[in-house]
Design a protein around this motif. Structure first.
Motif, PDB file in Angstrom:
ATOM      1  N   LEU A  51      71.733  17.051 -12.789  1.00  0.00           N
ATOM      2  CA  LEU A  51      72.372  17.326 -14.072  1.00  0.00           C
ATOM      3  C   LEU A  51      71.742  18.532 -14.767  1.00  0.00           C
ATOM      4  N   THR A  52      70.418  18.671 -14.675  1.00  0.00           N
ATOM      5  CA  THR A  52      69.716  19.782 -15.318  1.00  0.00           C
ATOM      6  C   THR A  52      68.743  20.404 -14.324  1.00  0.00           C
ATOM      7  N   TRP A  53      68.866  21.698 -14.099  1.00  0.00           N
ATOM      8  CA  TRP A  53      67.944  22.413 -13.209  1.00  0.00           C
ATOM      9  C   TRP A  53      66.692  22.792 -13.990  1.00  0.00           C
ATOM     10  N   VAL A  54      65.558  22.259 -13.543  1.00  0.00           N
ATOM     11  CA  VAL A  54      64.282  22.495 -14.221  1.00  0.00           C
ATOM     12  C   VAL A  54      63.243  22.946 -13.201  1.00  0.00           C
ATOM     13  N   TRP A  55      62.708  24.146 -13.385  1.00  0.00           N
ATOM     14  CA  TRP A  55      61.606  24.623 -12.548  1.00  0.00           C
ATOM     15  C   TRP A  55      60.347  24.713 -13.395  1.00  0.00           C
ATOM     16  N   GLN A  56      59.201  24.464 -12.753  1.00  0.00           N
ATOM     17  CA  GLN A  56      57.924  24.576 -13.451  1.00  0.00           C
ATOM     18  C   GLN A  56      56.913  25.305 -12.580  1.00  0.00           C
ATOM     19  N   ALA A  57      56.239  26.276 -13.195  1.00  0.00           N
ATOM     20  CA  ALA A  57      55.123  26.921 -12.520  1.00  0.00           C
ATOM     21  C   ALA A  57      53.884  26.062 -12.721  1.00  0.00           C
ATOM     22  N   GLY A  58      52.906  26.237 -11.835  1.00  0.00           N
ATOM     23  CA  GLY A  58      51.698  25.429 -11.950  1.00  0.00           C
ATOM     24  C   GLY A  58      50.440  26.210 -11.645  1.00  0.00           C
ATOM     25  N   GLY A  59      49.322  25.608 -12.013  1.00  0.00           N
ATOM     26  CA  GLY A  59      48.024  26.218 -11.784  1.00  0.00           C
ATOM     27  C   GLY A  59      47.096  25.266 -11.061  1.00  0.00           C
ATOM     28  N   ILE A  60      45.812  25.599 -11.081  1.00  0.00           N
ATOM     29  CA  ILE A  60      44.811  24.816 -10.348  1.00  0.00           C
ATOM     30  C   ILE A  60      43.654  24.475 -11.278  1.00  0.00           C
ATOM     31  N   ALA A  61      43.468  23.189 -11.540  1.00  0.00           N
ATOM     32  CA  ALA A  61      42.308  22.724 -12.307  1.00  0.00           C
ATOM     33  C   ALA A  61      41.191  22.372 -11.333  1.00  0.00           C
ATOM     34  N   SER A  62      39.967  22.740 -11.670  1.00  0.00           N
ATOM     35  CA  SER A  62      38.824  22.507 -10.776  1.00  0.00           C
ATOM     36  C   SER A  62      37.645  21.913 -11.529  1.00  0.00           C
ATOM     37  N   ARG A  63      36.944  21.010 -10.866  1.00  0.00           N
ATOM     38  CA  ARG A  63      35.725  20.430 -11.445  1.00  0.00           C
ATOM     39  C   ARG A  63      34.555  21.390 -11.346  1.00  0.00           C
ATOM     40  N   GLY A  64      34.741  22.460 -10.569  1.00  0.00           N
ATOM     41  CA  GLY A  64      33.678  23.447 -10.392  1.00  0.00           C
ATOM     42  C   GLY A  64      34.168  24.844 -10.714  1.00  0.00           C
ATOM     43  N   GLU A  65      33.884  25.767  -9.814  1.00  0.00           N
ATOM     44  CA  GLU A  65      34.303  27.145 -10.013  1.00  0.00           C
ATOM     45  C   GLU A  65      35.814  27.290  -9.842  1.00  0.00           C
ATOM     46  N   PRO A  66      36.406  28.339 -10.415  1.00  0.00           N
ATOM     47  CA  PRO A  66      37.857  28.526 -10.300  1.00  0.00           C
ATOM     48  C   PRO A  66      38.296  28.710  -8.853  1.00  0.00           C
ATOM     49  N   VAL A  67      39.498  28.234  -8.561  1.00  0.00           N
ATOM     50  CA  VAL A  67      40.106  28.431  -7.241  1.00  0.00           C
ATOM     51  C   VAL A  67      41.224  29.461  -7.416  1.00  0.00           C
ATOM     52  N   THR A  68      41.000  30.657  -6.912  1.00  0.00           N
ATOM     53  CA  THR A  68      42.023  31.698  -7.017  1.00  0.00           C
ATOM     54  C   THR A  68      42.493  32.172  -5.643  1.00  0.00           C
ATOM     55  N   LYS A  69      41.569  32.314  -4.708  1.00  0.00           N
ATOM     56  CA  LYS A  69      41.917  32.764  -3.357  1.00  0.00           C
ATOM     57  C   LYS A  69      41.626  31.656  -2.352  1.00  0.00           C
TER      58      LYS A  69
END
Length: 342
Positions: free
Chosen positions: A151-169
């Motif tokens: 009925l409704t098209w919904v897209w969501q972008a997301g990220g990465i939560a980390s307990r330590g250092e950031p995860v980018t690569k």
């Protein structure tokens, strides 16, 4: 008073009572009530979870436009049924409606894992263009054959939560226990040297707080709504580049759809489509708000650059893309249709 006049009086009173009640009884009989279940927290105010707000807006507008003949009861926070049960319940018709991360149903309908394929969708506008493209037409056909309708098209972008250092690569993920969201993301995580753990976003907080997870991929809205900033030390946002775009539509079961009158079907279709701009605005707003919320908690906030994104794409093609093309019915054809949408 004789018995005969008395009986006549009682009979008249009873008849009058039924006549007075008749309009209410007819109205009740003409009202259809549907139940909408979703896993997201109940919203309270403009900063609440926009997915719950979408459900409530939908219910209010449908009731108003049908003159009260169609009512929708909202059950947020998995209060009606467990998160992972909703896809199957829609298929069977034991649940009427849901705002649902569609890839959760990949175990039953493998084709839907394409809706969380890493880096396949790279913007909200591109995702919404699926709706009228061959991939969207085919996806709707598959879903209707399996018992549900978008009925409704919904897209969501997301990220990465980390307990330590950031995860980018990819190298940052090596050795970490990470929640991805579905089979496609799990393959990507494993391909980067991490250990994928499959659980719904509503369970991430507990898993991160106890060390079951080191990091989690999920939508910006869920990263906020589930207060993951309280158990994380860093976050990689979706403000710039992100390989995580998930389709989370408002769905109705075909069993419920077929119970509606043609007029009611027209209303729910039109109201559902009218809420797509609201959904996009809410998702984009949360991509920005995510950084503010985590910074306020003292967490490190970073963005993904083009070079890191290209590394993720290379791994996705060798893992998730390849697996989908080789193991899902018409997988390569579906991938080709999806990749043709720019």
């Amino acid at each position: 008073m004789t018995k005969k006049p008395f009986r006549a009086l009682v009979s008249a009173l009873i008849s009058a009572t039924f006549v007075a009640m008749a309009p209410a009884a007819v109205h009740a009989a003409d009202t259809t009530t549907l139940k909408l279940s979703h896993q997201f927290p109940a919203s309270n105010g403009p900063d609440g979870d926009f997915r719950d707000q979408l459900a409530r807006k939908f219910a209010a507008e449908v009731e108003q436009k049908t003159g009260g003949s169609l009512k929708i009861e909202i059950y947020p926070g998995s209060s009606l049924m467990k998160t992972k049960s909703q896809f199957s319940a829609l298929r069977k018709g034991t649940l009427d409606l849901s705002v649902l991360p569609l890839a959760y149903g990949g175990g039953e309908v493998p084709e839907v894992t394409i809706t969380l394929m890493p880096a396949l969708v790279q913007s909200y506008e591109q995702g919404l263009r699926w709706k009228t493209a061959p991939i969207g037409v085919e996806l709707e056909k598959i879903l209707e054959e399996k018992g549900m309708k978008i009925l409704t098209w919904v897209w969501q972008a997301g990220g990465i939560a980390s307990r330590g250092e950031p995860v980018t690569k990819p190298a940052d993920m090596k050795g970490l226990k990470v929640r991805g969201g579905d089979r496609s993301m799990d393959l990507l995580i494993n391909g980067a040297g991490g250990a994928a753990t499959n659980l719904p976003s509503s369970e991430i907080y507990s898993a991160m707080s106890t060390g079951v997870l080191d990091a989690a991929l999920t939508s910006s809205t869920s990263l906020i709504s589930y207060r993951l900033n309280e158990v994380a030390k860093s976050v990689t946002t979706a403000r710039g580049k992100t390989f995580w775009f998930m389709f989370e539509p408002l769905l109705i079961s075909m069993e419920a759809w077929n119970r509606l009158t043609p007029e009611q079907q027209k209303v729910v279709t039109e109201v559902g489509a009218s809420l797509e701009p609201f959904a996009m605005e809410g998702a984009k707003r949360d991509d920005e708000r995510l950084a503010e919320v985590y910074a306020a908690s003292g967490d490190k906030v970073v963005d993904m650059d083009d070079a890191a994104f290209a590394e993720w794409v290379a791994i996705a093609k060798e893992t998730a893309y390849k697996h989908f093309a080789e193991n899902v019915k018409n997988g390569q054809a579906l991938m080709d249709m999806a990749q043709s949408v720019k």
